[in-house]
Motif scaffolding. Structure first.
Motif, PDB file in Angstrom:
ATOM      1  N   TYR A 128      94.914  46.425  29.978  1.00 54.48           N
ATOM      2  CA  TYR A 128      94.521  45.318  30.849  1.00 54.48           C
ATOM      3  C   TYR A 128      95.259  45.360  32.187  1.00 54.48           C
ATOM      4  CZ  TYR A 128      91.558  43.397  27.249  1.00 54.48           C
ATOM      5  OH  TYR A 128      90.542  43.232  26.330  1.00 54.48           O
ATOM      6  N   ASP A 129      96.461  45.892  32.201  1.00 49.09           N
ATOM      7  CA  ASP A 129      97.159  46.053  33.473  1.00 49.09           C
ATOM      8  C   ASP A 129      96.414  47.059  34.352  1.00 49.09           C
ATOM      9  OD1 ASP A 129      99.730  45.430  35.028  1.00 49.09           O
ATOM     10  OD2 ASP A 129      99.728  47.621  35.018  1.00 49.09           O
ATOM     11  N   LEU A 130      95.958  48.150  33.750  1.00 49.56           N
ATOM     12  CA  LEU A 130      95.192  49.144  34.492  1.00 49.56           C
ATOM     13  C   LEU A 130      93.880  48.554  34.994  1.00 49.56           C
ATOM     14  CD1 LEU A 130      94.807  52.036  35.484  1.00 49.56           C
ATOM     15  CD2 LEU A 130      93.872  52.614  33.222  1.00 49.56           C
ATOM     16  N   LEU A 131      93.237  47.732  34.180  1.00 46.90           N
ATOM     17  CA  LEU A 131      91.993  47.091  34.596  1.00 46.90           C
ATOM     18  C   LEU A 131      92.205  46.257  35.853  1.00 46.90           C
ATOM     19  CD1 LEU A 131      89.023  46.159  34.068  1.00 46.90           C
ATOM     20  CD2 LEU A 131      90.002  44.314  32.684  1.00 46.90           C
ATOM     21  N   LEU A 132      93.253  45.467  35.883  1.00 45.43           N
ATOM     22  CA  LEU A 132      93.500  44.606  37.035  1.00 45.43           C
ATOM     23  C   LEU A 132      93.936  45.420  38.253  1.00 45.43           C
ATOM     24  CD1 LEU A 132      95.050  41.729  34.994  1.00 45.43           C
ATOM     25  CD2 LEU A 132      92.973  41.575  36.356  1.00 45.43           C
ATOM     26  N   ALA A 133      94.581  46.554  38.024  1.00 40.87           N
ATOM     27  CA  ALA A 133      94.886  47.457  39.132  1.00 40.87           C
ATOM     28  C   ALA A 133      93.601  48.027  39.720  1.00 40.87           C
ATOM     29  CB  ALA A 133      95.815  48.580  38.659  1.00 40.87           C
ATOM     30  N   ASP A 134      92.644  48.360  38.865  1.00 39.16           N
ATOM     31  CA  ASP A 134      91.343  48.850  39.331  1.00 39.16           C
ATOM     32  C   ASP A 134      90.616  47.782  40.145  1.00 39.16           C
ATOM     33  OD1 ASP A 134      91.751  51.294  38.108  1.00 39.16           O
ATOM     34  OD2 ASP A 134      90.564  50.815  36.327  1.00 39.16           O
ATOM     35  N   CYS A 135      90.753  46.533  39.719  1.00 37.46           N
ATOM     36  CA  CYS A 135      90.131  45.436  40.476  1.00 37.46           C
ATOM     37  C   CYS A 135      90.737  45.329  41.870  1.00 37.46           C
ATOM     38  CB  CYS A 135      90.315  44.117  39.732  1.00 37.46           C
ATOM     39  SG  CYS A 135      89.417  44.009  38.168  1.00 37.46           S
ATOM     40  N   ALA A 136      92.051  45.448  41.939  1.00 36.35           N
ATOM     41  CA  ALA A 136      92.727  45.389  43.230  1.00 36.35           C
ATOM     42  C   ALA A 136      92.260  46.513  44.136  1.00 36.35           C
ATOM     43  CB  ALA A 136      94.237  45.448  43.024  1.00 36.35           C
ATOM     44  N   ALA A 137      92.101  47.709  43.579  1.00 34.83           N
ATOM     45  CA  ALA A 137      91.634  48.844  44.374  1.00 34.83           C
ATOM     46  C   ALA A 137      90.217  48.599  44.888  1.00 34.83           C
ATOM     47  CB  ALA A 137      91.695  50.118  43.539  1.00 34.83           C
ATOM     48  N   ALA A 138      89.378  47.982  44.058  1.00 34.45           N
ATOM     49  CA  ALA A 138      87.989  47.727  44.454  1.00 34.45           C
ATOM     50  C   ALA A 138      87.906  46.711  45.581  1.00 34.45           C
ATOM     51  CB  ALA A 138      87.189  47.242  43.247  1.00 34.45           C
ATOM     52  N   LEU A 139      88.874  45.821  45.682  1.00 29.22           N
ATOM     53  CA  LEU A 139      88.852  44.777  46.708  1.00 29.22           C
ATOM     54  C   LEU A 139      89.754  45.093  47.896  1.00 29.22           C
ATOM     55  CD1 LEU A 139      88.865  41.566  44.476  1.00 29.22           C
ATOM     56  CD2 LEU A 139      86.955  42.459  45.820  1.00 29.22           C
ATOM     57  N   ALA A 140      90.350  46.265  47.903  1.00 27.96           N
ATOM     58  CA  ALA A 140      91.278  46.616  48.983  1.00 27.96           C
ATOM     59  C   ALA A 140      90.585  46.536  50.343  1.00 27.96           C
ATOM     60  CB  ALA A 140      91.828  48.021  48.759  1.00 27.96           C
ATOM     61  N   GLY A 141      91.196  45.822  51.266  1.00 24.72           N
ATOM     62  CA  GLY A 141      90.662  45.721  52.608  1.00 24.72           C
ATOM     63  C   GLY A 141      89.551  44.720  52.798  1.00 24.72           C
ATOM     64  N   VAL A 142      89.141  44.045  51.730  1.00 24.45           N
ATOM     65  CA  VAL A 142      88.076  43.038  51.845  1.00 24.45           C
ATOM     66  C   VAL A 142      88.687  41.742  52.384  1.00 24.45           C
ATOM     67  CG1 VAL A 142      86.419  41.622  50.594  1.00 24.45           C
ATOM     68  CG2 VAL A 142      86.722  44.025  49.975  1.00 24.45           C
ATOM     69  N   PRO A 143      88.136  41.205  53.470  1.00 19.86           N
ATOM     70  CA  PRO A 143      88.700  39.967  54.005  1.00 19.86           C
ATOM     71  C   PRO A 143      88.279  38.740  53.196  1.00 19.86           C
ATOM     72  CG  PRO A 143      86.837  40.683  55.355  1.00 19.86           C
ATOM     73  CD  PRO A 143      87.059  41.751  54.320  1.00 19.86           C
ATOM     74  N   ASP A 144      89.249  38.007  52.687  1.00 20.23           N
ATOM     75  CA  ASP A 144      89.054  36.699  52.074  1.00 20.23           C
ATOM     76  C   ASP A 144      87.965  36.636  51.012  1.00 20.23           C
ATOM     77  OD1 ASP A 144      89.493  34.028  51.592  1.00 20.23           O
ATOM     78  OD2 ASP A 144      88.197  33.347  53.225  1.00 20.23           O
ATOM     79  N   PRO A 145      88.174  37.331  49.873  1.00 24.26           N
ATOM     80  CA  PRO A 145      87.206  37.180  48.782  1.00 24.26           C
ATOM     81  C   PRO A 145      87.344  35.861  48.026  1.00 24.26           C
ATOM     82  CG  PRO A 145      88.983  38.603  48.090  1.00 24.26           C
ATOM     83  CD  PRO A 145      89.234  38.290  49.543  1.00 24.26           C
ATOM     84  N   ASP A 146      88.419  35.077  48.343  1.00 23.94           N
ATOM     85  CA  ASP A 146      88.686  33.806  47.651  1.00 23.94           C
ATOM     86  C   ASP A 146      88.672  34.020  46.139  1.00 23.94           C
ATOM     87  OD1 ASP A 146      89.206  31.045  47.465  1.00 23.94           O
ATOM     88  OD2 ASP A 146      87.080  30.605  47.181  1.00 23.94           O
ATOM     89  N   LEU A 147      89.430  34.986  45.702  1.00 22.25           N
ATOM     90  CA  LEU A 147      89.339  35.488  44.336  1.00 22.25           C
ATOM     91  C   LEU A 147      89.875  34.512  43.303  1.00 22.25           C
ATOM     92  CD1 LEU A 147      88.604  37.984  42.584  1.00 22.25           C
ATOM     93  CD2 LEU A 147      90.968  38.740  42.898  1.00 22.25           C
ATOM     94  N   THR A 148      89.088  34.304  42.241  1.00 19.73           N
ATOM     95  CA  THR A 148      89.523  33.539  41.080  1.00 19.73           C
ATOM     96  C   THR A 148      89.488  34.436  39.851  1.00 19.73           C
ATOM     97  OG1 THR A 148      87.289  32.749  40.574  1.00 19.73           O
ATOM     98  CG2 THR A 148      88.653  31.378  42.027  1.00 19.73           C
ATOM     99  N   VAL A 149      90.286  34.087  38.854  1.00 20.56           N
ATOM    100  CA  VAL A 149      90.361  34.866  37.619  1.00 20.56           C
ATOM    101  C   VAL A 149      90.280  33.912  36.438  1.00 20.56           C
ATOM    102  CG1 VAL A 149      91.721  36.490  36.247  1.00 20.56           C
ATOM    103  CG2 VAL A 149      91.806  36.599  38.756  1.00 20.56           C
ATOM    104  N   GLU A 150      89.445  34.259  35.470  1.00 21.08           N
ATOM    105  CA  GLU A 150      89.337  33.513  34.218  1.00 21.08           C
ATOM    106  C   GLU A 150      89.675  34.464  33.075  1.00 21.08           C
ATOM    107  OE1 GLU A 150      85.491  30.916  34.709  1.00 21.08           O
ATOM    108  OE2 GLU A 150      85.626  32.409  36.296  1.00 21.08           O
TER     109      GLU A 150
END
Length: 338
Positions: free
Chosen positions: A243-265
């Protein structure tokens, strides 16, 4: 596709029938509004869509904590084959998809609820989301959008609604392209349902997580608000690392995106006696653990029983996943862990 006369009288229903026929599906126009000719086996049910008119009770929004203020339904049923599917214990009858043709009547029920609700409307911690409306409780609307067109119309509806409101839906699908240019006006949050590597065998018929993350990046760059639904969290042998790797992959996918207003459930796996029986009938070869002796029996607010992970494991899961979110996605808001 089975379509009732009442559904066919709605422009949305007629359009669904036209799209299905154009894609090569057999479209059967029923003689009455009562559904008939339903398949009685899993395989045929999963490849059948019934287009019907939502009754007044079906189109009445309901509270849905902790996700949103209100739930409304565009359809019921899902085309994927997830062996942990919670719909197995929620929807009765064969697992066909029921798509609703009377979309204008469904959307008309939403404005009177503006400012009402207990999850975001009157919660200081989430008040910035406005009045929230969940559109994916009983379906994956993106998975059937190529037939229904209902999701795009709903996004347009919220985009034109000049108020503090938010449409929310969760998806395991990646066919995001047709939605990207819609006038959403930041009033739609697309939440991508994701899971750790090693769980793909439990998600038949759904795109791979890498595809979903690529779609998430596209949606974020198009200005949609973004959410992650990490679910169902499983007790994998290497769950901490996975799950740590999964969330790292999410961070990579959103790198450089301005203001995704990200929420996590964060949602752990659970099942009921009823859903276990249904799922074991649908997926007799599944390796998914559903052993009541390894779980804690817990009563819901409705008095029914569900089986969840034991409290020590739940505590470990929460601490580890919330730490991973903080490490990889420091600007994200964790809405809840359950």
């Amino acid at each position: 596709m089975l379509i009732t006369p009442a559904a066919l009288s709605w422009p949305q229903g007629a359009a669904m029938a036209e799209r299905a026929a154009a894609l090569g599906a057999e479209v059967v126009q029923l003689k009455a509004d009562r559904l008939s000719g339903l398949p009685d086996n899993y395989r045929d049910s999963k490849t059948t869509m019934a287009v019907v008119v939502a009754s007044p009770s079906r189109r009445r929004p309901q509270p849905i904590p902790p996700s949103a203020d209100w739930r409304f339904d565009l359809a019921e049923g899902c085309p994927a084959h997830c062996s942990y599917c919670y719909l197995a214990g929620s929807l009765a009858g064969p697992p066909i998809i029921r798509a609703y043709a009377n979309l204008p009547e469904i959307l008309a029920t939403l404005p009177p609820l503006l400012g009402e609700g207990q999850v975001t409307s009157r919660n200081a911690a989430r008040a910035g989301e406005g009045t929230t409306y969940e559109g994916s409780c009983y379906t994956d609307p993106l998975g059937i959008e190529h037939i229904t067109g209902s999701l795009a119309e709903t996004i347009r509806f919220f985009g034109a609604w000049d108020a503090a409101v938010q449409l929310r839906f969760t998806t395991k699908y990646d066919t995001i392209g047709p939605l990207l240019a819609l006038p959403h006006n930041r009033r739609t949050r697309i939440r991508f349902s994701i899971n750790a590597r090693g769980t793909a065998r439990f998600e038949g018929g759904a795109p791979r997580v890498a595809n979903r993350l690529a779609a998430m990046r596209q949606a974020a760059l198009a200005g949609f608000r973004i959410g992650l639904t990490v679910a169902p969290i499983l007790n994998l042998p290497d769950w901490r690392e996975a799950y740590d790797l999964l969330l790292a992959d999410c961070a990579a996918a959103l790198a450089g995106v301005p203001d995704p207003d990200l929420t996590v459930e964060l949602i752990t796996h659970r099942f009921t006696e009823g859903s276990q029986k249904v799922l074991e009938g649908w997926y007799p070869g599944s390796e998914l653990e559903m052993d009541p002796t390894q779980r804690t029996r817990k009563l819901t607010k409705f008095g029914s029983a569900k089986y969840v992970f034991p409290k020590p494991l739940m505590t470990e899961l929460r601490a580890s996943l919330e730490a991973s979110v903080s490490r990889h996605l420091p600007d994200a808001r964790v809405l809840y862990f359950t």
